[in-house]
Design a protein around this motif. Structure first.
Motif, PDB file in Angstrom:
ATOM      1  N   LEU A 170      37.678  66.909  61.099  1.00 14.30           N
ATOM      2  CA  LEU A 170      37.402  65.870  62.094  1.00 14.30           C
ATOM      3  C   LEU A 170      35.927  65.753  62.425  1.00 14.30           C
ATOM      4  N   ARG A 171      35.279  66.884  62.611  1.00 11.91           N
ATOM      5  CA  ARG A 171      33.906  66.805  63.106  1.00 11.91           C
ATOM      6  C   ARG A 171      32.874  66.505  62.038  1.00 11.91           C
ATOM      7  N   VAL A 172      33.121  66.872  60.787  1.00 10.12           N
ATOM      8  CA  VAL A 172      32.129  66.584  59.742  1.00 10.12           C
ATOM      9  C   VAL A 172      31.926  65.076  59.566  1.00 10.12           C
ATOM     10  N   PRO A 173      32.990  64.277  59.416  1.00  9.21           N
ATOM     11  CA  PRO A 173      32.761  62.833  59.299  1.00  9.21           C
ATOM     12  C   PRO A 173      32.076  62.245  60.541  1.00  9.21           C
ATOM     13  N   TRP A 174      32.424  62.723  61.722  1.00 10.16           N
ATOM     14  CA  TRP A 174      31.806  62.222  62.952  1.00 10.16           C
ATOM     15  C   TRP A 174      30.321  62.571  62.986  1.00 10.16           C
ATOM     16  N   ILE A 175      29.981  63.808  62.656  1.00 16.97           N
ATOM     17  CA  ILE A 175      28.572  64.230  62.643  1.00 16.97           C
ATOM     18  C   ILE A 175      27.811  63.449  61.594  1.00 16.97           C
ATOM     19  N   LEU A 176      28.375  63.333  60.408  1.00 17.49           N
ATOM     20  CA  LEU A 176      27.713  62.598  59.321  1.00 17.49           C
ATOM     21  C   LEU A 176      27.438  61.161  59.737  1.00 17.49           C
ATOM     22  N   ASN A 177      28.417  60.503  60.313  1.00 21.31           N
ATOM     23  CA  ASN A 177      28.246  59.124  60.767  1.00 21.31           C
ATOM     24  C   ASN A 177      27.187  59.039  61.873  1.00 21.31           C
ATOM     25  N   SER A 178      27.240  59.972  62.811  1.00 24.19           N
ATOM     26  CA  SER A 178      26.283  59.966  63.924  1.00 24.19           C
ATOM     27  C   SER A 178      24.858  60.159  63.445  1.00 24.19           C
ATOM     28  N   LEU A 179      24.671  61.030  62.473  1.00 24.38           N
ATOM     29  CA  LEU A 179      23.326  61.293  61.972  1.00 24.38           C
ATOM     30  C   LEU A 179      22.796  60.158  61.110  1.00 24.38           C
ATOM     31  N   THR A 180      23.640  59.620  60.240  1.00 24.28           N
ATOM     32  CA  THR A 180      23.154  58.595  59.319  1.00 24.28           C
ATOM     33  C   THR A 180      22.952  57.247  60.002  1.00 24.28           C
ATOM     34  N   GLU A 181      23.668  56.956  61.074  1.00 17.77           N
ATOM     35  CA  GLU A 181      23.465  55.673  61.744  1.00 17.77           C
ATOM     36  C   GLU A 181      22.128  55.620  62.481  1.00 17.77           C
ATOM     37  N   LYS A 182      21.531  56.775  62.729  1.00 13.06           N
ATOM     38  CA  LYS A 182      20.252  56.823  63.430  1.00 13.06           C
ATOM     39  C   LYS A 182      19.061  56.864  62.475  1.00 13.06           C
ATOM     40  N   GLN A 183      19.326  57.016  61.194  1.00 13.26           N
ATOM     41  CA  GLN A 183      18.247  57.029  60.212  1.00 13.26           C
ATOM     42  C   GLN A 183      17.716  55.619  60.002  1.00 13.26           C
ATOM     43  N   GLU A 184      16.385  55.521  59.842  1.00 14.35           N
ATOM     44  CA  GLU A 184      15.794  54.209  59.578  1.00 14.35           C
ATOM     45  C   GLU A 184      16.244  53.672  58.230  1.00 14.35           C
ATOM     46  N   GLN A 185      16.240  54.528  57.221  1.00 19.12           N
ATOM     47  CA  GLN A 185      16.685  54.136  55.892  1.00 19.12           C
ATOM     48  C   GLN A 185      17.653  55.199  55.392  1.00 19.12           C
ATOM     49  N   PRO A 186      18.908  55.136  55.840  1.00 13.70           N
ATOM     50  CA  PRO A 186      19.853  56.169  55.416  1.00 13.70           C
ATOM     51  C   PRO A 186      20.067  56.168  53.911  1.00 13.70           C
TER      52      PRO A 186
END
Length: 84
Positions: A37-53
């Protein structure tokens, strides 16, 4: 004498259980199971904040510095089958 915040009873309890820490079906099974559960949530949270994921199928966390604090003894940071 130096002051400490270590709870000796807690320390001893987990020291005695340490040999079972990485057993995915042992006493810490719930922590291991939470990764689904938490890996997809963390991954999404981190990549949505990247300027150029990075593209999701490559290495989306490449270039990020991540501290795994308070996630269950590092179980999250040791997941090997995640293609970060």
């Amino acid at each position: 004498m130096a002051q400490t915040t270590i709870d000796e009873e807690e320390h001893e309890k987990f020291r005695k259980l340490s040999h079972t820490w990485w057993n995915e079906t042992g006493e810490f099974q719930a922590l291991h199971a939470l990764n689904a559960l938490r890996v997809p949530w963390i991954l999404n949270s981190l990549t949505e904040k990247q300027e150029q994921p990075s593209p999701i199928h490559t290495k989306p966390l490449m270039g990020l510095q991540i501290l795994d604090a308070g996630s269950g003894g590092g179980i999250l940071s040791e997941v090997e089958d995640l293609k970060f």
